[in-house]
Scaffold this motif. Structure first.
Motif, PDB file in Angstrom:
ATOM      1  N   TRP A  71       0.663  -1.325   0.261  1.00  0.00           N
ATOM      2  CA  TRP A  71      -0.165   0.766  -0.145  1.00  0.00           C
ATOM      3  C   TRP A  71       1.135   1.022  -0.123  1.00  0.00           C
ATOM      4  O   TRP A  71      -0.001   2.094  -0.509  1.00  0.00           O
ATOM      5  N   ALA A  72       2.067   1.522   0.514  1.00  0.00           N
ATOM      6  CA  ALA A  72       2.709   2.144   0.423  1.00  0.00           C
ATOM      7  C   ALA A  72       3.330   2.646  -0.505  1.00  0.00           C
ATOM      8  O   ALA A  72       3.817   3.862  -0.805  1.00  0.00           O
ATOM      9  N   ARG A  73       3.694   1.320  -1.434  1.00  0.00           N
ATOM     10  CA  ARG A  73       4.029   1.698  -2.973  1.00  0.00           C
ATOM     11  C   ARG A  73       3.197   1.967  -3.497  1.00  0.00           C
ATOM     12  O   ARG A  73       2.866   2.814  -4.507  1.00  0.00           O
ATOM     13  N   ARG A  74       1.934   1.607  -3.402  1.00  0.00           N
ATOM     14  CA  ARG A  74       1.027   2.238  -4.268  1.00  0.00           C
ATOM     15  C   ARG A  74       0.498   3.926  -4.218  1.00  0.00           C
ATOM     16  O   ARG A  74       0.075   4.799  -5.116  1.00  0.00           O
ATOM     17  N   GLN A  75       0.464   4.256  -2.445  1.00  0.00           N
ATOM     18  CA  GLN A  75       0.600   5.277  -2.592  1.00  0.00           C
ATOM     19  C   GLN A  75       1.534   5.923  -3.393  1.00  0.00           C
ATOM     20  O   GLN A  75       1.059   7.450  -4.049  1.00  0.00           O
ATOM     21  N   THR A  76       2.624   5.866  -3.123  1.00  0.00           N
ATOM     22  CA  THR A  76       3.526   6.559  -3.765  1.00  0.00           C
ATOM     23  C   THR A  76       3.004   6.855  -6.102  1.00  0.00           C
ATOM     24  O   THR A  76       2.963   7.848  -6.416  1.00  0.00           O
ATOM     25  N   GLU A  77       2.692   6.089  -5.988  1.00  0.00           N
ATOM     26  CA  GLU A  77       2.148   5.872  -7.873  1.00  0.00           C
ATOM     27  C   GLU A  77       0.986   7.205  -7.846  1.00  0.00           C
ATOM     28  O   GLU A  77       1.050   7.564  -8.626  1.00  0.00           O
ATOM     29  N   ILE A  78      -0.223   7.239  -6.854  1.00  0.00           N
ATOM     30  CA  ILE A  78      -1.749   8.173  -6.505  1.00  0.00           C
ATOM     31  C   ILE A  78      -0.984   9.296  -6.937  1.00  0.00           C
ATOM     32  O   ILE A  78      -1.298   9.854  -7.581  1.00  0.00           O
ATOM     33  N   ALA A  79      -0.075   9.336  -5.709  1.00  0.00           N
ATOM     34  CA  ALA A  79       0.601  10.869  -5.835  1.00  0.00           C
ATOM     35  C   ALA A  79       1.776  11.340  -6.972  1.00  0.00           C
ATOM     36  O   ALA A  79       1.272  12.257  -7.138  1.00  0.00           O
ATOM     37  N   ALA A  80       2.132  10.323  -7.229  1.00  0.00           N
ATOM     38  CA  ALA A  80       2.676  10.332  -8.608  1.00  0.00           C
ATOM     39  C   ALA A  80       1.805  10.821 -10.164  1.00  0.00           C
ATOM     40  O   ALA A  80       1.300  11.927 -10.588  1.00  0.00           O
ATOM     41  N   LEU A  81       0.341  10.256 -10.159  1.00  0.00           N
ATOM     42  CA  LEU A  81      -0.594  10.228 -10.426  1.00  0.00           C
ATOM     43  C   LEU A  81      -1.214  11.121 -10.730  1.00  0.00           C
ATOM     44  O   LEU A  81      -1.712  11.878 -11.829  1.00  0.00           O
ATOM     45  N   ALA A  82      -1.294  11.703  -9.384  1.00  0.00           N
ATOM     46  CA  ALA A  82      -1.715  12.724  -8.586  1.00  0.00           C
ATOM     47  C   ALA A  82      -1.202  15.015  -9.258  1.00  0.00           C
ATOM     48  O   ALA A  82      -2.104  15.609 -10.067  1.00  0.00           O
ATOM     49  N   GLY A 250     -16.026  20.795  -1.610  1.00  0.00           N
ATOM     50  CA  GLY A 250     -16.353  20.612  -2.543  1.00  0.00           C
ATOM     51  C   GLY A 250     -15.402  19.895  -3.640  1.00  0.00           C
ATOM     52  O   GLY A 250     -14.510  19.163  -3.194  1.00  0.00           O
ATOM     53  N   ALA A 251     -15.825  21.053  -4.673  1.00  0.00           N
ATOM     54  CA  ALA A 251     -14.878  19.725  -6.302  1.00  0.00           C
ATOM     55  C   ALA A 251     -13.280  20.201  -5.919  1.00  0.00           C
ATOM     56  O   ALA A 251     -12.661  21.061  -5.501  1.00  0.00           O
ATOM     57  N   GLY A 252     -12.416  19.169  -5.926  1.00  0.00           N
ATOM     58  CA  GLY A 252     -10.982  19.118  -5.631  1.00  0.00           C
ATOM     59  C   GLY A 252     -11.129  18.826  -4.831  1.00  0.00           C
ATOM     60  O   GLY A 252      -9.976  18.973  -4.114  1.00  0.00           O
ATOM     61  N   GLY A 253     -11.742  18.982  -3.349  1.00  0.00           N
ATOM     62  CA  GLY A 253     -11.709  18.145  -2.361  1.00  0.00           C
ATOM     63  C   GLY A 253     -12.420  17.215  -1.987  1.00  0.00           C
ATOM     64  O   GLY A 253     -11.930  16.279  -1.829  1.00  0.00           O
ATOM     65  N   ALA A 254     -13.334  17.001  -1.507  1.00  0.00           N
ATOM     66  CA  ALA A 254     -14.304  16.338  -0.358  1.00  0.00           C
ATOM     67  C   ALA A 254     -15.237  15.158  -1.785  1.00  0.00           C
ATOM     68  O   ALA A 254     -15.460  13.928  -2.062  1.00  0.00           O
ATOM     69  N   GLN A 301     -10.924  11.822  -5.934  1.00  0.00           N
ATOM     70  CA  GLN A 301     -10.558  12.462  -4.797  1.00  0.00           C
ATOM     71  C   GLN A 301     -10.724  11.434  -3.766  1.00  0.00           C
ATOM     72  O   GLN A 301     -10.185  11.994  -2.434  1.00  0.00           O
ATOM     73  N   HIS A 302     -11.671  10.554  -3.711  1.00  0.00           N
ATOM     74  CA  HIS A 302     -10.761   9.972  -3.072  1.00  0.00           C
ATOM     75  C   HIS A 302      -9.807   8.752  -2.614  1.00  0.00           C
ATOM     76  O   HIS A 302      -9.278   8.291  -1.500  1.00  0.00           O
ATOM     77  N   SER A 303      -9.405   8.736  -3.878  1.00  0.00           N
ATOM     78  CA  SER A 303      -8.307   8.087  -3.747  1.00  0.00           C
ATOM     79  C   SER A 303      -7.139   9.106  -3.114  1.00  0.00           C
ATOM     80  O   SER A 303      -5.977   9.098  -3.118  1.00  0.00           O
ATOM     81  N   VAL A 304      -6.999  10.522  -3.956  1.00  0.00           N
ATOM     82  CA  VAL A 304      -6.164  11.609  -2.859  1.00  0.00           C
ATOM     83  C   VAL A 304      -6.593  11.791  -1.234  1.00  0.00           C
ATOM     84  O   VAL A 304      -5.093  11.738  -1.284  1.00  0.00           O
ATOM     85  N   ILE A 331     -20.334  10.079  -0.921  1.00  0.00           N
ATOM     86  CA  ILE A 331     -20.137   9.213  -1.479  1.00  0.00           C
ATOM     87  C   ILE A 331     -18.734   8.986  -1.592  1.00  0.00           C
ATOM     88  O   ILE A 331     -18.322   7.887  -1.557  1.00  0.00           O
ATOM     89  N   THR A 332     -18.154  10.247  -1.981  1.00  0.00           N
ATOM     90  CA  THR A 332     -16.630   9.687  -1.920  1.00  0.00           C
ATOM     91  C   THR A 332     -15.753   9.892  -0.718  1.00  0.00           C
ATOM     92  O   THR A 332     -14.663   9.223  -0.590  1.00  0.00           O
ATOM     93  N   ALA A 333     -17.065  10.181   0.285  1.00  0.00           N
ATOM     94  CA  ALA A 333     -15.662   9.760   1.758  1.00  0.00           C
ATOM     95  C   ALA A 333     -15.870   8.404   2.688  1.00  0.00           C
ATOM     96  O   ALA A 333     -15.085   8.004   2.421  1.00  0.00           O
ATOM     97  N   ASN A 334     -17.256   8.054   1.365  1.00  0.00           N
ATOM     98  CA  ASN A 334     -17.313   6.220   2.002  1.00  0.00           C
ATOM     99  C   ASN A 334     -16.518   5.511   0.791  1.00  0.00           C
ATOM    100  O   ASN A 334     -16.036   4.521   1.978  1.00  0.00           O
ATOM    101  N   ALA A 335     -15.800   5.914  -0.232  1.00  0.00           N
ATOM    102  CA  ALA A 335     -15.371   5.214  -0.577  1.00  0.00           C
ATOM    103  C   ALA A 335     -13.487   5.647  -0.007  1.00  0.00           C
ATOM    104  O   ALA A 335     -12.715   4.327  -0.140  1.00  0.00           O
TER     105      ALA A 335
END
Length: 411
Positions: A71-82, A250-254, A301-304, A331-335
């Protein structure tokens, strides 16, 4: 996880991340190294359409995460994609580049880097209770939470001058502010990422300035509305933040970009990518390519939010303002909450959505969860109950519509 803070680099530089990730500007774009295999960051054209919230546990190589190390590795991927597609890149600035000076309840942050020097001041309001050095909540622009209650808990409040670091007046503000004076007006970093960089420099300065009487190991961040988007970016890309509290972001946040688009189709007036990229500079310039194709984003945003995990995140939201897309936020928060569940710490991520008040006017009804999160994660009091996932709206979390993945129990 300690590696993601090493991810960020400016154009033309290379940063090796402990054999896990490489993020650099090359002729072929950014590359990610996962499990020893170098992978090019995908191009926009190669991104598949996916109407559902992307699986945060699925690596770029197609394998699913099964352990906390993965998961730590996956976080680095998400950070790069974001950074590649939404926020722009956060420069890797060494702590040695920053100094701090304290006078009259103000810390002056000076950064000497990239052949340039910039300075900005952050005012500090101190509590009259508690013990020095004090934990602190950093307000992006300012804190719109119940600051009297925060101070009464023995926690200081620091105002971060985000508009000086990166302007956000309108769509013509791109490339303006202290950050761009240092790195150039054409730097990929959006205003929110520039703020995240600035808060990192503030923390560097606090660590070196004991006269400020702030415990740099006990810091939270907050902000409301546009500044709430910034607070989430700070928490996502700065691991020294222990508690992240975006308020009505809002958008780009939650709110998920995908769910908000669906809300538009349902006749709701909510903010979407196609609108936000014309309003201001909170996201990188080429984020506009997703204006009509949010379903091509390889994250949402759930991934962020999940970049904060396993650190603490509390979303403060408002059901009375449709523009914030409260249904999308719920919905985003629950995911996103599934990530903390997979890590075995579901009480470190909460969501509180209460209406019948003006935008950014913190209601007393949300004070119990604010107090509990500050007590547990900034004051090290494990007694308060931080299990909170609530909304006073009549919307529901229709998981089957938005999620086609399961959350693994990470070993």
């Amino acid at each position: 996880m300690k590696i993601r803070s090493l991810l960020f680099c400016s154009a033309g530089t290379i940063a090796l991340l402990t054999a896990i990730i490489v993020s650099c500007k090359t002729h072929g774009g950014n590359i990610v190294q996962s499990k020893g295999e170098l992978q090019a960051m995908p191009s926009y054209a190669s991104l598949p359409s996916n109407p559902k919230l992307p699986d945060p546990f699925k690596m770029m190589n197609g394998k699913r995460v099964t352990t906390k190390k993965e998961w730590a590795r996956r976080q680095t991927e998400i950070a790069a994609l974001a950074q590649e597609f939404e926020y722009g890149y956060k420069p890797n600035t060494p702590a040695s580049a920053t100094t701090g000076a304290f006078n009259n309840n103000t810390i002056t942050v000076t950064v000497n880097n990239n052949g340039k020097t910039i300075m900005f001041n952050c005012t500090i309001t101190y509590p009259t209770t508690g013990s020095k050095p004090y934990p602190a909540m950093i307000g992006i622009g300012m804190s719109n939470l119940n600051n009297a209650a925060i101070l009464n808990l023995g926690v200081a409040v620091i105002n971060f001058p985000n508009n000086q670091v990166a302007q956000q007046s309108n769509a013509s503000s791109r490339g303006k502010g202290l950050f761009y004076d240092m790195f150039g007006s054409d730097h990929s970093a959006s205003a929110t990422m520039a703020w995240a960089w600035g808060v990192s420099r503030l923390i560097d300065a606090l660590e070196k300035t004991p006269l400020a009487n702030i415990n740099a190991a006990r810091l939270g961040v907050t902000g409301c509305s546009r500044n709430g988007k910034g607070a989430l970016a700070v928490g996502a890309f700065e691991e020294r933040i222990k508690l992240t509290i975006p308020q009505e972001p809002g958008a780009g946040g939650a709110a998920s970009w995908r769910v908000s688009d669906a809300q538009i189709l349902a006749g709701k007036k909510v903010q979407t990518i196609s609108q936000i990229v014309t309003e201001n500079v909170w996201f990188r310039e080429n984020f506009s390519q997703f204006g009509k194709t949010a379903d091509k984003l390889p994250f949402d945003q759930h991934s962020v939010m999940a970049l904060v995990a396993p650190r603490a995140l509390l979303i403060i939201d408002n059901t009375s303002i449709d523009w914030l897309s409260p249904v999308s936020a719920w919905i985003t928060a629950n995911a996103a909450h599934k990530v903390w569940q997979s890590l075995g710490v579901p009480d470190r991520m909460g969501f509180s959505q209460v209406g019948a008040h003006n935008h950014c006017a913190f209601p007393d009804a949300q004070l119990p969860e604010l107090t509990a999160y500050i007590q547990k994660f900034l004051l090290d009091n494990n007694t308060p109950n931080t299990n909170v996932m609530k909304s006073d709206g009549d919307h529901k979390y229709d998981e089957a519509t938005w999620v086609d993945w399961t959350a693994p129990g990470l070993r």
